[in-house]
Design an enzyme around this catalytic site. Sequence first.
Site, mmCIF file in Angstrom:
data_model
loop_
_atom_site.group_PDB
_atom_site.id
_atom_site.type_symbol
_atom_site.label_atom_id
_atom_site.label_comp_id
_atom_site.label_asym_id
_atom_site.label_seq_id
_atom_site.Cartn_x
_atom_site.Cartn_y
_atom_site.Cartn_z
ATOM 1 C CE LYS A 294 3.443 -5.629 4.032
ATOM 2 N NZ LYS A 294 2.946 -4.453 4.826
ATOM 3 C CG ASP B 226 -0.362 -0.106 2.528
ATOM 4 O OD1 ASP B 226 0.881 -0.134 2.615
ATOM 5 O OD2 ASP B 226 -1.114 -0.161 3.522
ATOM 6 C CB SER B 227 4.581 1.614 -0.085
ATOM 7 O OG SER B 227 4.770 0.462 -0.899
ATOM 8 C CD GLU C 5 0.625 -1.555 8.190
ATOM 9 O OE1 GLU C 5 0.289 -0.737 9.082
ATOM 10 O OE2 GLU C 5 1.075 -1.199 7.083
ATOM 11 C CG ASP D 7 0.738 -4.042 2.163
ATOM 12 O OD1 ASP D 7 1.130 -4.967 2.894
ATOM 13 O OD2 ASP D 7 1.414 -3.020 1.941
ATOM 14 C CD GLU E 297 8.224 0.147 7.838
ATOM 15 O OE1 GLU E 297 8.410 1.284 7.375
ATOM 16 O OE2 GLU E 297 7.230 -0.563 7.547
#
Length: 263
Positions: free
Chosen positions: A111, A43-44, A113, A82, A179
Amino acid sequence: MITVNTLQKMKAAGEKIAMLTAYESSFAALMDDAGVEMLLVGDSLGMAVQGRKSTLPVSLRDMCYHTECVARGAKNAMIVSDLPFGAYQQSKEQAFAAAAELMAAGAHMVKLEGGVWMAETTEFLQMRGIPVCAHIGLTPQSVFAFGGYKVQGRGSKAQALLNDAKAHDDAGAAVVLMECVPAELAKKVTESVSCPTIGIGAGADCDGQVLVMHDMLGIFPGKTAKFVKNFMHGQSSIQAAVRAYVAEVKAKTFPAAEHIFAD
């Protein structure tokens, strides 16, 4: 083709895993050919591709579109996509519905978070056939809660991060991504979990490394994060730069001392 079993064998053998972000088919094909084992449709893309200030506005529709693009270019690499902000935090069932869309679009793993509180979702997904990469430490979707992009897990907070990793590992996570975590803590996590670990700003002792494509190619002007290295320096082509990245990850020369965080 790279599978979850491949990654487990690489961890057991001490062979480092090279991962990069990819958002479209041509770069996916180039990275795949250069030996990158894992492609992260991150999602970057909100910041790197769409020009936004954070990852938060990225939609599930955006993620599915870019996953489809990457899937058309990659032949051997594992594609990790993501789950975007707001598409999975409400419930396990919501997470499954979003993850199923990403898998249908061509992802091999999703992925998410979050720490201990997201381990139940990790278990729910993996029990239904969806491999999960659990992202802990600095989680960009929570950047406003953190008060900025800051190193996580220092001092008294180290045990909590270790607990996060173990909770996801126990829940069946296929990969744990850390991270902006102190290198010594990341090493301890890697030694404490059975699944492979991927680091970004987490030292050289993780089982693999990941960078945002635009960062490692030096596309972003101005100041970059401490953990970033521009692999285009001294290279004549993007493919050569990607091969250099893979080689340095494999040789354990990246990240070097200047790229890591201390406790």
